[in-house]
Design a protein around this motif. Structure first.
Motif, short mmCIF file in Angstrom:
data_model
loop_
_atom_site.label_atom_id
_atom_site.label_comp_id
_atom_site.label_asym_id
_atom_site.label_seq_id
_atom_site.Cartn_x
_atom_site.Cartn_y
_atom_site.Cartn_z
N ILE A 107 0.87 -1.17 0.00
CA ILE A 107 0.00 0.00 0.00
C ILE A 107 0.91 1.22 0.00
N ARG A 108 0.91 1.94 -1.09
CA ARG A 108 1.77 3.11 -1.24
C ARG A 108 1.04 4.31 -0.66
N ALA A 109 1.48 4.76 0.52
CA ALA A 109 0.74 5.78 1.28
C ALA A 109 1.34 7.16 1.10
N ASN A 110 0.47 8.11 0.86
CA ASN A 110 0.86 9.52 0.78
C ASN A 110 -0.36 10.35 1.15
N SER A 111 -0.61 10.49 2.45
CA SER A 111 -1.83 11.14 2.91
C SER A 111 -1.59 11.83 4.25
N PRO A 112 -2.23 13.00 4.45
CA PRO A 112 -2.13 13.68 5.75
C PRO A 112 -3.14 13.17 6.77
N GLY A 113 -3.99 12.22 6.36
CA GLY A 113 -5.01 11.71 7.27
C GLY A 113 -6.38 12.25 6.93
N GLY A 114 -7.27 12.20 7.90
CA GLY A 114 -8.63 12.67 7.67
C GLY A 114 -9.62 11.99 8.60
N SER A 115 -10.70 11.51 8.05
CA SER A 115 -11.81 10.96 8.82
C SER A 115 -11.39 9.76 9.67
N PRO A 116 -11.63 9.83 11.01
CA PRO A 116 -11.31 8.67 11.85
C PRO A 116 -12.22 7.49 11.56
N VAL A 117 -13.45 7.76 11.11
CA VAL A 117 -14.39 6.67 10.82
C VAL A 117 -13.93 5.88 9.60
N ILE A 118 -13.62 6.57 8.50
CA ILE A 118 -13.14 5.89 7.29
C ILE A 118 -11.82 5.18 7.59
N SER A 119 -10.97 5.80 8.37
CA SER A 119 -9.69 5.18 8.73
C SER A 119 -9.92 3.90 9.53
N SER A 120 -10.86 3.93 10.45
CA SER A 120 -11.16 2.76 11.27
C SER A 120 -11.72 1.63 10.41
N ILE A 121 -12.62 1.97 9.48
CA ILE A 121 -13.20 0.95 8.60
C ILE A 121 -12.10 0.31 7.74
N ALA A 122 -11.23 1.15 7.17
CA ALA A 122 -10.14 0.63 6.34
C ALA A 122 -9.21 -0.27 7.16
N TYR A 123 -8.91 0.14 8.39
CA TYR A 123 -8.05 -0.63 9.28
C TYR A 123 -8.64 -2.03 9.51
N GLU A 124 -9.93 -2.08 9.82
CA GLU A 124 -10.58 -3.36 10.11
C GLU A 124 -10.65 -4.23 8.86
N GLU A 125 -10.91 -3.63 7.70
CA GLU A 125 -10.99 -4.41 6.47
C GLU A 125 -9.63 -5.01 6.09
N ILE A 126 -8.58 -4.24 6.30
CA ILE A 126 -7.24 -4.76 6.01
C ILE A 126 -6.93 -5.95 6.91
N ARG A 127 -7.22 -5.83 8.18
CA ARG A 127 -6.96 -6.92 9.11
C ARG A 127 -7.79 -8.16 8.76
N HIS A 128 -9.04 -7.92 8.38
CA HIS A 128 -9.92 -9.03 8.01
C HIS A 128 -9.39 -9.78 6.78
N LEU A 129 -9.01 -9.04 5.74
CA LEU A 129 -8.51 -9.66 4.52
C LEU A 129 -7.15 -10.32 4.73
N LYS A 130 -6.34 -9.72 5.58
CA LYS A 130 -5.05 -10.34 5.90
C LYS A 130 -5.25 -11.69 6.57
N ALA A 131 -6.23 -11.78 7.47
CA ALA A 131 -6.51 -13.04 8.17
C ALA A 131 -6.98 -14.11 7.20
N GLU A 132 -7.66 -13.70 6.13
CA GLU A 132 -8.13 -14.66 5.13
C GLU A 132 -7.01 -15.11 4.19
N HIS A 133 -5.95 -14.31 4.09
CA HIS A 133 -4.84 -14.63 3.18
C HIS A 133 -3.51 -14.46 3.93
N PRO A 134 -3.25 -15.29 4.90
CA PRO A 134 -2.05 -15.11 5.75
C PRO A 134 -0.73 -15.32 5.03
N ARG A 135 -0.75 -15.99 3.86
CA ARG A 135 0.51 -16.27 3.18
C ARG A 135 0.99 -15.12 2.31
#
Length: 317
Positions: A107-135
């Motif tokens: 994930i190539r990141a270049n952002s000053p931040g923003g909405s804590p809600v959208i950030s929280s949703i993205a955080y949870e989705e990344i963790r969820h997908l990572k758990a489904e594809h641990p390799r």
């Protein structure tokens, strides 16, 4: 005889003039028709080749890359519900995980931040997908900046890389507004506002803020900040050197060099070095939803096609 001869000559002249005029009109009409036919065919062939190009680009864009490669997904700009980076990241990651040739994701990141809600949703989705594809390893690589909500998201990754000069962190929450009550008093303006609920006008810049409302604001900000801290601690674990650096969660930003020292990042690197040296798959393929090169080009072609059609319909045939 002379009179008759003169009349005959005049009649012949008028007849010749009429015939020439008719021939000229027919010639001009035929030239106009020929120009119109040429213009129609010219636009036909332009549209035909544009159509062919669109088909080729679409087929290329829909084809899955083959061979071992690193998937790159962009996270840039202010994080907000308008941009909805959470949804874009989710779609991009799902597409990358579908391809068995993907050896790792950046994930190539270049952002000053923003909405804590959208950030929280993205955080949870990344963790969820990572758990489904641990390799499949997932890394965040910071370019200029990964601060606040961007770092919230980044902390879900397996590892975080940055340039020594990148700006990282800023683990804090801010809320701001203006107080114009003194200004409207000087101008002799009276604010008329009707509310049901003593705190319904909280944040109104033309209404004085009460101590109770200030405390409510602080309580909300502190609650969101606490959630932010918990997410970072969950993602980074004991890599954070909190004991020696109590200001990690103070909202300050760190350079990449400082961030490595306090455990906010794992190492220095960019998308090329991480793909080449860490993932061992140097070929980069952009999986960013809706902003991949083929879709950008497709949109550009679509815009050109629309302009050509408008130009064709607006010109007289």
């Amino acid at each position: 005889m002379k009179i008759k001869g003169s009349g005959l000559a005049d009649g012949t002249s008028e007849e010749n003039s009429s015939w020439e005029r008719n021939m000229l009109e027919k010639l001009l009409l035929e030239v106009y028709r020929e120009q119109r036919r040429n213009r129609i065919w010219r636009w036909f062939w332009r549209l035909f080749w544009l159509f062919i190009i669109i088909i080729v680009i679409t087929s290329l864009g829909s084809a899955k890359p083959s061979g071992a490669h690193t998937a790159v997904i962009d996270l840039d700009g202010v994080i907000s519900s308008d941009n909805n980076q959470a949804d874009l990241l989710r779609k991009s990651l799902k597409e990358a995980y579908k391809n068995s040739d993907v050896k790792g994701i950046i994930i190539r990141a270049n952002s000053p931040g923003g909405s804590p809600v959208i950030s929280s949703i993205a955080y949870e989705e990344i963790r969820h997908l990572k758990a489904e594809h641990p390799r499949i390893p997932l890394y965040v690589v910071t370019e200029d900046m990964c601060a606040s909500g961007c770092y919230y998201i980044a902390s879900a990754a397996d590892k975080i890389y940055a340039d020594p000069s990148s700006l990282v962190g800023s683990i804090g929450v801010i809320g701001s507004s203006f107080d114009f009550t003194g200004l409207i008093d000087k101008l002799g303006i009276k604010r008329r506002v009707k509310i049901a609920g003593s705190n319904k006008d909280m944040g109104d810049p033309f209404v004085p803020e009460t101590p109770e409302q200030a405390a409510i604001w602080q309580q909300m900000l502190s609650s969101i900040h606490k959630q932010f801290i918990q997410a970072v601690q969950q993602g980074r674990g004991n890599r954070l050197k909190i004991a020696d650096n109590p200001d990690i969660f103070s909202g300050r930003a760190y350079t990449g060099e400082e961030a490595k020292a306090v455990g906010l990042i794992d190492d220095f690197g960019n998308v090329y070095t991480v793909a080449r040296n860490v993932i061992k798959a140097p070929e980069l393929v952009d999986y960013t939803a809706e902003t991949g090169w083929s879709k950008r080009l497709g949109k550009s072609i679509g815009s050109t096609l629309q302009q050509n059609i408008q130009g064709m319909t607006n010109k007289p045939w």
